[in-house]
Design an enzyme around this catalytic site. Structure first.
Site, mmCIF file in Angstrom:
data_model
loop_
_atom_site.group_PDB
_atom_site.id
_atom_site.type_symbol
_atom_site.label_atom_id
_atom_site.label_comp_id
_atom_site.label_asym_id
_atom_site.label_seq_id
_atom_site.Cartn_x
_atom_site.Cartn_y
_atom_site.Cartn_z
ATOM 1 N N CYS A 87 -4.580 2.230 0.715
ATOM 2 C CA CYS A 87 -6.025 1.986 0.697
ATOM 3 C C CYS A 87 -6.328 1.505 -0.718
ATOM 4 O O CYS A 87 -5.413 1.092 -1.427
ATOM 5 C CB CYS A 87 -6.823 3.231 1.100
ATOM 6 S SG CYS A 87 -6.629 4.646 0.010
ATOM 7 N N GLY A 92 -5.195 4.754 -2.760
ATOM 8 C CA GLY A 92 -4.144 5.585 -2.173
ATOM 9 C C GLY A 92 -4.621 6.996 -1.874
ATOM 10 O O GLY A 92 -3.959 7.735 -1.140
ATOM 11 N N ASP A 131 -6.486 -0.056 4.876
ATOM 12 C CA ASP A 131 -7.850 -0.534 5.106
ATOM 13 C C ASP A 131 -8.030 -1.803 4.275
ATOM 14 O O ASP A 131 -7.057 -2.377 3.757
ATOM 15 C CB ASP A 131 -8.879 0.557 4.747
ATOM 16 C CG ASP A 131 -8.938 0.836 3.245
ATOM 17 O OD1 ASP A 131 -8.110 0.270 2.483
ATOM 18 O OD2 ASP A 131 -9.802 1.620 2.826
#
Ligand code: RB5
Length: 150
Positions: A66, A69, A8
């Site tokens: 992300c 994580g 993301d």
């Protein structure tokens, strides 16, 4: 080896760096996104397709990123057949594959630098599951949770 990578916004910069390094190193990489930096995007939208591709055999292993994580690991592990873990040390990057048959490595774009992340990814990708009886036995117990028989 054909691998997948997903992130993301929290790991977008790290994903772009790793993608380049992986391709230079000769890996075939499927990029599951994010394909641009959008502060409002959601990690499941990228990590779940990656996890499903690993289970389907479309890619052999996955790299999920992300911010920390954590979200990546939580949602990847909801996909049956995935064994994902946050890895921020060299020892676990290797042993997670050798002993636990980890098939997705999760990292935090806000918690690990690019040089360490690259070392972890290379270590993860070059490690092999040991096939040792004790590890197969343990993984069988984990798999029985997924099948609902335990
Ligand atoms: C997004 O800001 C952040 O919460 C996410 O990338 C991740 O760190 C969640 O675990």
């Amino acid at each position: 080896m054909r691998i997948g990578i997903a992130t993301d916004h929290g790991g977008f910069g790290l994903k772009e760096e790793l993608l380049t390094q992986l391709r230079v190193a000769g890996y075939e990489v499927v990029d599951f996104g994010a394909h641009c930096l959008n502060p409002n995007d959601d990690y499941p939208d990228f990590v779940i397709p990656l996890a499903r591709a690993v289970v389907a055999g479309e890619v052999e292993r996955g790299v999920a990123i992300c911010g920390s994580g954590v979200g990546a690991a939580v949602c990847a592990n909801k996909v049956s057949g995935i064994r994902a873990a946050i890895i921020h040390d060299h020892f676990s990057a290797r042993q997670g594959v050798e002993d636990d048959h980890m098939n997705i490595i999760c990292m935090g774009g806000r918690t690990v630098g690019p040089a360490v992340a690259w070392d972890l990814v290379q270590t993860f990708l070059t490690a092999e599951f040991s096939q040792a009886e004790r590890h197969l036995r343990r993984l069988g117990k984990v798999a029985s949770l997924e099948s609902g028989s335990q």
